[in-house]
Scaffold this motif. Structure first.
Motif, PDB file in Angstrom:
ATOM      1  N   SER A 135      37.724  -0.311 -19.016  1.00 20.84           N
ATOM      2  CA  SER A 135      36.972  -0.897 -20.131  1.00 20.84           C
ATOM      3  C   SER A 135      37.881  -1.664 -21.082  1.00 20.84           C
ATOM      4  O   SER A 135      37.433  -2.572 -21.767  1.00 20.84           O
ATOM      5  N   LEU A 136      39.179  -1.329 -21.113  1.00 16.01           N
ATOM      6  CA  LEU A 136      40.099  -2.060 -21.990  1.00 16.01           C
ATOM      7  C   LEU A 136      40.678  -3.314 -21.330  1.00 16.01           C
ATOM      8  O   LEU A 136      40.835  -4.338 -21.969  1.00 16.01           O
ATOM      9  N   TYR A 137      41.004  -3.198 -20.044  1.00  8.18           N
ATOM     10  CA  TYR A 137      41.737  -4.297 -19.423  1.00  8.18           C
ATOM     11  C   TYR A 137      40.943  -5.068 -18.372  1.00  8.18           C
ATOM     12  O   TYR A 137      41.367  -6.113 -17.905  1.00  8.18           O
ATOM     13  N   ARG A 140      42.410  -2.319 -29.560  1.00  6.43           N
ATOM     14  CA  ARG A 140      42.021  -3.269 -28.524  1.00  6.43           C
ATOM     15  C   ARG A 140      40.530  -3.162 -28.213  1.00  6.43           C
ATOM     16  O   ARG A 140      39.832  -4.169 -28.090  1.00  6.43           O
ATOM     17  N   PRO A 166      37.197  -5.527 -18.675  1.00  9.33           N
ATOM     18  CA  PRO A 166      35.908  -5.159 -19.274  1.00  9.33           C
ATOM     19  C   PRO A 166      34.692  -5.591 -18.455  1.00  9.33           C
ATOM     20  O   PRO A 166      33.608  -5.043 -18.651  1.00  9.33           O
ATOM     21  N   GLY A 220      38.262   9.793 -16.102  1.00 11.44           N
ATOM     22  CA  GLY A 220      38.267   9.444 -17.526  1.00 11.44           C
ATOM     23  C   GLY A 220      39.265   8.343 -17.829  1.00 11.44           C
ATOM     24  O   GLY A 220      38.958   7.375 -18.533  1.00 11.44           O
ATOM     25  N   ALA A 221      40.474   8.488 -17.279  1.00 12.44           N
ATOM     26  CA  ALA A 221      41.514   7.491 -17.530  1.00 12.44           C
ATOM     27  C   ALA A 221      41.119   6.137 -16.943  1.00 12.44           C
ATOM     28  O   ALA A 221      41.318   5.099 -17.579  1.00 12.44           O
ATOM     29  N   LEU A 267      36.791  -5.841 -28.371  1.00 12.04           N
ATOM     30  CA  LEU A 267      36.028  -6.168 -27.166  1.00 12.04           C
ATOM     31  C   LEU A 267      34.534  -5.900 -27.320  1.00 12.04           C
ATOM     32  O   LEU A 267      33.800  -5.887 -26.341  1.00 12.04           O
ATOM     33  N   ILE A 291      29.436  -3.808 -15.931  1.00 13.76           N
ATOM     34  CA  ILE A 291      28.217  -3.631 -16.723  1.00 13.76           C
ATOM     35  C   ILE A 291      27.509  -4.972 -16.869  1.00 13.76           C
ATOM     36  O   ILE A 291      28.145  -6.025 -16.925  1.00 13.76           O
ATOM     37  N   GLY A 315      35.881   8.281 -22.395  1.00 13.33           N
ATOM     38  CA  GLY A 315      36.927   8.572 -21.419  1.00 13.33           C
ATOM     39  C   GLY A 315      37.840   9.688 -21.921  1.00 13.33           C
ATOM     40  O   GLY A 315      38.196  10.599 -21.174  1.00 13.33           O
ATOM     41  N   THR A 374      32.668  -0.945 -26.121  1.00 10.76           N
ATOM     42  CA  THR A 374      33.958  -0.535 -25.571  1.00 10.76           C
ATOM     43  C   THR A 374      34.581   0.667 -26.294  1.00 10.76           C
ATOM     44  O   THR A 374      35.039   1.591 -25.628  1.00 10.76           O
ATOM     45  N   VAL A 395      28.049   6.416 -16.740  1.00  8.60           N
ATOM     46  CA  VAL A 395      28.945   5.568 -17.516  1.00  8.60           C
ATOM     47  C   VAL A 395      30.078   5.097 -16.623  1.00  8.60           C
ATOM     48  O   VAL A 395      30.389   3.903 -16.548  1.00  8.60           O
ATOM     49  N   LEU A 430      36.444  13.032 -21.550  1.00  2.00           N
ATOM     50  CA  LEU A 430      36.473  13.553 -20.175  1.00  2.00           C
ATOM     51  C   LEU A 430      37.872  14.100 -19.866  1.00  2.00           C
ATOM     52  O   LEU A 430      38.020  15.065 -19.117  1.00  2.00           O
ATOM     53  N   ILE A 431      38.897  13.479 -20.452  1.00  2.00           N
ATOM     54  CA  ILE A 431      40.278  13.866 -20.152  1.00  2.00           C
ATOM     55  C   ILE A 431      40.647  15.197 -20.819  1.00  2.00           C
ATOM     56  O   ILE A 431      41.164  16.104 -20.165  1.00  2.00           O
ATOM     57  N   VAL A 459      30.698   1.189 -15.644  1.00  2.00           N
ATOM     58  CA  VAL A 459      31.873   0.545 -16.234  1.00  2.00           C
ATOM     59  C   VAL A 459      32.816   0.046 -15.147  1.00  2.00           C
ATOM     60  O   VAL A 459      33.319  -1.080 -15.202  1.00  2.00           O
ATOM     61  N   ALA A 463      38.124   5.019 -16.528  1.00  2.00           N
ATOM     62  CA  ALA A 463      37.085   4.444 -17.387  1.00  2.00           C
ATOM     63  C   ALA A 463      37.716   3.755 -18.598  1.00  2.00           C
ATOM     64  O   ALA A 463      37.293   2.665 -18.996  1.00  2.00           O
ATOM     65  N   ILE A 464      38.751   4.383 -19.174  1.00  2.00           N
ATOM     66  CA  ILE A 464      39.419   3.790 -20.340  1.00  2.00           C
ATOM     67  C   ILE A 464      40.140   2.497 -19.947  1.00  2.00           C
ATOM     68  O   ILE A 464      39.953   1.450 -20.564  1.00  2.00           O
ATOM     69  N   VAL A 504      35.692   4.137 -24.507  1.00  2.00           N
ATOM     70  CA  VAL A 504      37.050   4.681 -24.551  1.00  2.00           C
ATOM     71  C   VAL A 504      37.031   6.124 -25.054  1.00  2.00           C
ATOM     72  O   VAL A 504      37.634   7.014 -24.448  1.00  2.00           O
TER      73      VAL A 504
END
Lengths: 338, 290
Positions: free
Chosen positions: A310-312, B85, A314, A303-304, B89, A271, B100, B93, A263, B103-104, A267, A306-307, B97
């Motif tokens: 995927s948010l900013y 958000r 994509p 992890g961070a 998307l 993708i 993610g 997405t 993943v 994982l954290i 990401v 990936a977040i 998220v």
């Protein structure tokens, strides 16, 4: 029915559909050069370097397979570790039957694809998030069944016995094997996407209902991809097994952390592009190489990242670049020029 | 009698699964998000409870509330800062998220509290049981868990069907565009849903931790599977299905353990896959699978 002939002035302005053309030739030539250069590496550098690159190769293969599933066929699997683990364990089996591990890898890949075919009927009962978790459960079931075989080392893993004796030669062979698996994964993805099946897949990804109504056989397309991705992951699993001369424990080779990795790489890289997983795998490879010593904080960062991506971002690193510049090493899109 | 016992114990075990699944089902039902971090949030809930008890001297029964408030607030933040958000998307997405987040959480917990179990003892309640005779005994704590699960599911049901905000939540789940046209800010509804879901998973996590006597960081990987299996077995959109799903999974694991001590997980997974084959929409699900 009469055919309307357009005025000459308009005929010259008819839209033309392009699909790479020169870029395709360039991309393939470039790829061939890179692969050739990588192939001669064992003659040029210390075995330590190639040993590291083995890891990069199987990461690229894994990322490409996950991208094929999720980025192109819209199936977010959290259970590809089922096939990674099966690949590693079946390698023990074929090896016990006298097949060497290098040819064995390809046999194992085909065998696992064969196993994945009936499993797809089970997994395809679910969609979206439920599919993700369903495939994860299937992977757990496979692991729990494998640990019941004492001949496979039960819960404590097993080592690979019959590998080429000369360590230098073994390293080189392992590297070439990993390189071949990686090349097959990336170029195989590319070939599939440029085929008729690939066109259907991209339609499925965008809207499977619409694709179905236009005559794309959605389920068949997805099944072919699921089976192919299973074979690819099995080959990667076999490489992992050959590289570390065995499996430390079933929990490790069947671990969901492989899904986490896939993943992340896909990401970050982008993708739904052929190049994205390669870029993502390189990014992870470097992260892992330089930050793995800093404890589990680095997983928090993974992890961070990936977040945030995927948010900013994509489209991922490669996807964003390709989108802005129109550049592609492996063009699969049909572009209409007016 | 051992089989009867296995079934009874399985039903008691099912209580915790049902409660874990309630929040998952709610988030999926309303927002179509498959929350892959659900198991880790549950473990986080357990950590908040045990840390509150061990380091801040909060009385054990009150830690449940502390955990629900803390994790519920986290739900608000996560929804507002990320999921709103992410939902705009596309379908994948939000899953990425939550992935993610999954994982954290455990890795932050390891970094802060090491890999050792964080104990949370309920004292004599942990071992007390009602003897029914014939080798049949019902533990007080597992019984409380089942009662709590039924209470939570009933409360959720009443909230969704008998209150105005609940009706809006259901309407938003059905058609968010129309609801927005009616003058309702659907993001507020999503925030409310997340707070409720996170608070219930914190409750589940606290009770799980008390039941086990403690919790370790990576247990979320296991509990998320149980929660999803429960939801899928029960069928989406049915709270009573969730309860039934928990019971089926609990009984499968408990009977599996009765056959062989290394079988409970496999038995649970196999029953799940079997139900998938026979009835993919779940026991109480609507005819169209989600």
């Amino acid at each position: 029915m009469t055919v309307q002939t357009a005025p000459a002035a308009e005929a010259t302005a008819l839209p033309a559909v392009h699909r790479g053309g020169r870029a395709t030739a360039l991309g393939l030539t470039g790829t061939a050069v890179v692969l050739l250069a990588m192939a001669v590496l064992p003659y040029l550098v210390a075995t330590g370097v190639t040993a590291q690159l083995v890891k990069l190769c199987y990461l690229v293969a894994l990322a490409s397979m996950w991208n094929l599933l999720t980025g192109y066929a819209g199936m977010m699997s959290m259970g590809q570790q089922a096939f990674i683990g099966l690949g590693a364990y079946l390698l023990f089996v074929v090896n016990d039957h006298g097949l060497n591990v290098y040819t064995g890898t390809f046999v194992v890949s085909a065998l696992v694809a064969l196993v994945a075919w009936p499993l797809s009927y089970l997994a395809f009962r679910l969609r979206g998030g439920y599919f993700a978790v369903g495939t994860w459960v299937i992977a757990e079931v496979v692991r729990l069944i494998v640990v019941r075989f004492d001949s496979l080392g039960a819960a404590s893993g097993r080592s690979l016995s019959d590998v080429t004796a000369d360590p230098v030669l073994r390293r080189a062979y392992t590297y070439w094997l990993a390189l071949a698996v990686m090349a097959a994964a990336v170029l195989g993805t590319y070939a599939v996407l440029r085929s008729r099946l690939g066109l259907g897949l991209q339609a499925i990804r965008d809207d499977d209902t619409a694709a179905g109504s236009l005559g794309v056989n959605v389920t068949r397309g997805k099944r072919v991809i699921y089976v192919a991705a299973a074979g690819g992951c099995a080959a990667a699993g076999a490489v992992i097994c050959v590289n570390s001369l065995g499996v430390a424990s079933p929990t490790q080779i069947f671990g969901v952390q492989y899904s986490a990795l896939m993943v992340f790489m896909v990401v970050i890289g982008g993708i739904g592009t052929v190049e994205g997983p390669v870029v993502g795998a390189v990014a992870y490879f470097l992260l892992d190489k330089y930050f793995a010593q800093s404890g589990v904080w680095y997983l928090v960062v993974v992890g961070a990242a990936a977040i945030v991506v995927s948010l900013y971002l994509p489209r991922g690193l490669w996807g964003t670049l390709a989108h802005r510049t129109g550049f592609a090493v492996f063009p699969v899109r049909h572009t209409v020029r007016l | 009698m051992t089989w009867v016992n296995a079934i009874v114990q399985g039903m008691l075990l099912g209580g915790i699964f049902a409660m874990a699944a309630a929040g998952l089902s709610l988030i999926f039902g309303v927002m179509r998000i498959a929350n892959l971090a659900h198991g880790d949030l549950m473990i986080l809930g357990g950590y908040v409870a045990s840390v509150a008890a061990a380091h801040y001297g909060v009385p054990v029964p009150v830690t449940v509330l502390v955990s629900m408030i803390a994790v519920g607030a986290l739900g608000y933040l996560v929804q507002r800062s990320m999921l709103d958000r992410a939902m705009s998307l596309g379908e994948l997405t939000p899953m990425l998220v939550t992935f993610g987040i999954s994982l954290i959480i455990p890795n932050v917990l390891v970094q802060m509290f090491s890999n050792d179990a964080q104990p949370l003892s309920t004292g004599s309640l942990g071992t007390a049981s009602i003897d029914l005779g014939g080798g049949l005994a019902i533990g007080w704590f597992p019984l409380i868990t089942v009662v709590a699960a039924v209470a939570v599911l009933t409360a959720l049901h009443l909230f969704l069907h008998r209150t105005q905000p609940g009706r809006i939540v259901r309407a938003t789940a059905d058609d968010r565009t129309t609801v927005r046209l009616m003058g309702v800010d659907n993001r507020r509804i999503y925030a409310l849903t997340s707070v409720i879901a996170f608070a219930t998973v914190a409750l589940a996590g606290s009770l799980y931790t008390m039941r086990q006597g403690g919790v370790t960081p990576y247990e979320g990987q296991l509990t998320v599977l149980f929660a999803f299996e429960t939801v899928i077995i029960g069928g989406l959109g049915s709270l009573w299905g969730t309860l039934a799903g928990g019971m089926v999974l609990g009984i499968a694991q408990s009977v599996g353990a009765q056959i062989s001590p290394d079988l409970p997980l496999l038995a649970g997974h196999l029953v799940f896959l079997l139900i998938l084959v026979v009835r993919p929409q779940g026991l109480f699900g609507r005819s169209v699978p989600a």
